[in-house]
Design a protein around this motif. Structure first.
Motif, PDB file in Angstrom:
ATOM      1  N   GLN A  25       0.828  -1.214   0.000  1.00  0.00           N
ATOM      2  CA  GLN A  25       0.000   0.000   0.000  1.00  0.00           C
ATOM      3  C   GLN A  25       0.861   1.262   0.000  1.00  0.00           C
ATOM      4  O   GLN A  25       0.582   2.207  -0.736  1.00  0.00           O
ATOM      5  N   ALA A  26       1.908   1.271   0.812  1.00  0.00           N
ATOM      6  CA  ALA A  26       2.767   2.450   0.908  1.00  0.00           C
ATOM      7  C   ALA A  26       3.509   2.729  -0.392  1.00  0.00           C
ATOM      8  O   ALA A  26       3.744   3.888  -0.738  1.00  0.00           O
ATOM      9  N   THR A  27       3.860   1.685  -1.112  1.00  0.00           N
ATOM     10  CA  THR A  27       4.649   1.870  -2.336  1.00  0.00           C
ATOM     11  C   THR A  27       3.794   2.250  -3.547  1.00  0.00           C
ATOM     12  O   THR A  27       4.352   2.541  -4.607  1.00  0.00           O
ATOM     13  N   GLU A  28       2.489   2.271  -3.386  1.00  0.00           N
ATOM     14  CA  GLU A  28       1.622   2.670  -4.507  1.00  0.00           C
ATOM     15  C   GLU A  28       1.920   4.093  -4.977  1.00  0.00           C
ATOM     16  O   GLU A  28       1.683   4.418  -6.139  1.00  0.00           O
ATOM     17  N   VAL A  29       2.440   4.928  -4.103  1.00  0.00           N
ATOM     18  CA  VAL A  29       2.711   6.326  -4.451  1.00  0.00           C
ATOM     19  C   VAL A  29       4.125   6.538  -4.995  1.00  0.00           C
ATOM     20  O   VAL A  29       4.470   7.650  -5.381  1.00  0.00           O
ATOM     21  N   MET A  30       4.915   5.474  -5.035  1.00  0.00           N
ATOM     22  CA  MET A  30       6.285   5.638  -5.510  1.00  0.00           C
ATOM     23  C   MET A  30       6.303   5.928  -7.009  1.00  0.00           C
ATOM     24  O   MET A  30       5.381   5.538  -7.730  1.00  0.00           O
ATOM     25  N   PRO A  31       7.354   6.597  -7.462  1.00  0.00           N
ATOM     26  CA  PRO A  31       7.445   6.940  -8.886  1.00  0.00           C
ATOM     27  C   PRO A  31       7.384   5.705  -9.780  1.00  0.00           C
ATOM     28  O   PRO A  31       7.917   4.648  -9.428  1.00  0.00           O
ATOM     29  N   LYS A  32       6.744   5.859 -10.905  1.00  0.00           N
ATOM     30  CA  LYS A  32       6.600   4.747 -11.849  1.00  0.00           C
ATOM     31  C   LYS A  32       7.949   4.244 -12.349  1.00  0.00           C
ATOM     32  O   LYS A  32       8.096   3.060 -12.639  1.00  0.00           O
ATOM     33  N   HIS A  33       8.944   5.119 -12.423  1.00  0.00           N
ATOM     34  CA  HIS A  33      10.257   4.674 -12.904  1.00  0.00           C
ATOM     35  C   HIS A  33      10.948   3.727 -11.916  1.00  0.00           C
ATOM     36  O   HIS A  33      11.937   3.092 -12.269  1.00  0.00           O
ATOM     37  N   GLU A  34      10.409   3.589 -10.717  1.00  0.00           N
ATOM     38  CA  GLU A  34      10.967   2.677  -9.720  1.00  0.00           C
ATOM     39  C   GLU A  34      10.239   1.323  -9.681  1.00  0.00           C
ATOM     40  O   GLU A  34      10.588   0.471  -8.878  1.00  0.00           O
ATOM     41  N   ILE A  35       9.246   1.128 -10.535  1.00  0.00           N
ATOM     42  CA  ILE A  35       8.428  -0.090 -10.478  1.00  0.00           C
ATOM     43  C   ILE A  35       9.278  -1.358 -10.596  1.00  0.00           C
ATOM     44  O   ILE A  35       8.997  -2.364  -9.941  1.00  0.00           O
ATOM     45  N   TYR A  36      10.316  -1.342 -11.415  1.00  0.00           N
ATOM     46  CA  TYR A  36      11.163  -2.515 -11.580  1.00  0.00           C
ATOM     47  C   TYR A  36      12.449  -2.411 -10.758  1.00  0.00           C
ATOM     48  O   TYR A  36      13.288  -3.300 -10.805  1.00  0.00           O
ATOM     49  N   GLY A  37      12.561  -1.350 -10.000  1.00  0.00           N
ATOM     50  CA  GLY A  37      13.741  -1.130  -9.165  1.00  0.00           C
ATOM     51  C   GLY A  37      13.376  -1.231  -7.694  1.00  0.00           C
ATOM     52  O   GLY A  37      13.064  -2.318  -7.185  1.00  0.00           O
ATOM     53  N   LEU A  38      13.416  -0.106  -7.036  1.00  0.00           N
ATOM     54  CA  LEU A  38      13.212  -0.057  -5.592  1.00  0.00           C
ATOM     55  C   LEU A  38      11.850  -0.606  -5.168  1.00  0.00           C
ATOM     56  O   LEU A  38      11.756  -1.362  -4.202  1.00  0.00           O
ATOM     57  N   THR A  39      10.810  -0.272  -5.883  1.00  0.00           N
ATOM     58  CA  THR A  39       9.467  -0.753  -5.527  1.00  0.00           C
ATOM     59  C   THR A  39       9.421  -2.277  -5.539  1.00  0.00           C
ATOM     60  O   THR A  39       8.971  -2.911  -4.585  1.00  0.00           O
ATOM     61  N   SER A  40       9.899  -2.858  -6.617  1.00  0.00           N
ATOM     62  CA  SER A  40       9.908  -4.317  -6.745  1.00  0.00           C
ATOM     63  C   SER A  40      10.757  -4.961  -5.657  1.00  0.00           C
ATOM     64  O   SER A  40      10.385  -5.987  -5.082  1.00  0.00           O
ATOM     65  N   GLN A  41      11.894  -4.358  -5.358  1.00  0.00           N
ATOM     66  CA  GLN A  41      12.794  -4.922  -4.353  1.00  0.00           C
ATOM     67  C   GLN A  41      12.156  -4.897  -2.954  1.00  0.00           C
ATOM     68  O   GLN A  41      12.271  -5.858  -2.196  1.00  0.00           O
ATOM     69  N   ILE A  42      11.473  -3.793  -2.624  1.00  0.00           N
ATOM     70  CA  ILE A  42      10.790  -3.716  -1.329  1.00  0.00           C
ATOM     71  C   ILE A  42       9.683  -4.763  -1.262  1.00  0.00           C
ATOM     72  O   ILE A  42       9.510  -5.427  -0.239  1.00  0.00           O
ATOM     73  N   HIS A  43       8.940  -4.921  -2.322  1.00  0.00           N
ATOM     74  CA  HIS A  43       7.880  -5.933  -2.366  1.00  0.00           C
ATOM     75  C   HIS A  43       8.453  -7.326  -2.114  1.00  0.00           C
ATOM     76  O   HIS A  43       7.952  -8.078  -1.273  1.00  0.00           O
ATOM     77  N   ARG A  44       9.495  -7.676  -2.855  1.00  0.00           N
ATOM     78  CA  ARG A  44      10.089  -9.014  -2.722  1.00  0.00           C
ATOM     79  C   ARG A  44      10.621  -9.259  -1.315  1.00  0.00           C
ATOM     80  O   ARG A  44      10.426 -10.338  -0.750  1.00  0.00           O
ATOM     81  N   ALA A  45      11.283  -8.270  -0.744  1.00  0.00           N
ATOM     82  CA  ALA A  45      11.855  -8.442   0.600  1.00  0.00           C
ATOM     83  C   ALA A  45      10.758  -8.640   1.642  1.00  0.00           C
ATOM     84  O   ALA A  45      10.865  -9.528   2.496  1.00  0.00           O
ATOM     85  N   SER A  46       9.695  -7.854   1.565  1.00  0.00           N
ATOM     86  CA  SER A  46       8.637  -7.961   2.580  1.00  0.00           C
ATOM     87  C   SER A  46       7.874  -9.279   2.457  1.00  0.00           C
ATOM     88  O   SER A  46       7.500  -9.872   3.471  1.00  0.00           O
TER      89      SER A  46
END
Length: 120
Positions: A25-46
């Motif tokens: 939910q928190a990462t929904e507001v992250m920049p779209k350019h991070e979808i395959y970077g930081l956003t994806s990494q946070i999702h996988r780790a959690s």
């Protein structure tokens, strides 16, 4: 506490679900350019926290279980640092609740690991 029927009965597994959901939910507001970077990494780790608790529970030997709980702990720490980075980059504004969930899950995970090692 009664006998555990499943990994789903573990308190640490239960508290790790709201953590993963909160991260998504928190990462929904992250920049779209991070979808395959930081956003994806946070999702996988959690998600990895919960997945490794379950996978370890399904192993035949205590040593293997402890190994997977160690991986879960590493994923939890990874989640924390990635949340801090996202916050420092102003991608996520308020991570206090998520960090608190990480701390709670970490305490429960540590207690479980200690009990399996015979220290609790």
């Amino acid at each position: 506490m009664g006998k555990l029927e499943s990994y789903r009965d573990l308190e640490v597994w239960k508290v790790s679900m709201p953590l993963a959901q909160g991260v998504y939910q928190a990462t929904e507001v992250m920049p779209k350019h991070e979808i395959y970077g930081l956003t994806s990494q946070i999702h996988r780790a959690s998600v990895s926290v919960r997945a490794n608790i379950a996978e370890g529970y399904g192993r035949n030997h205590r040593k293997e279980y402890l190994h997977f709980l160690g991986i879960a702990d590493g994923s939890l720490k990874e989640s924390e640092i990635l949340l801090l980075l996202a916050n420092n980059l102003n991608y996520i504004n308020d991570i206090a609740e998520l960090m608190s969930m990480c701390e709670s899950a970490g305490r429960l995970l540590n207690r479980l690991r200690q009990s399996l090692k015979g220290g609790g």
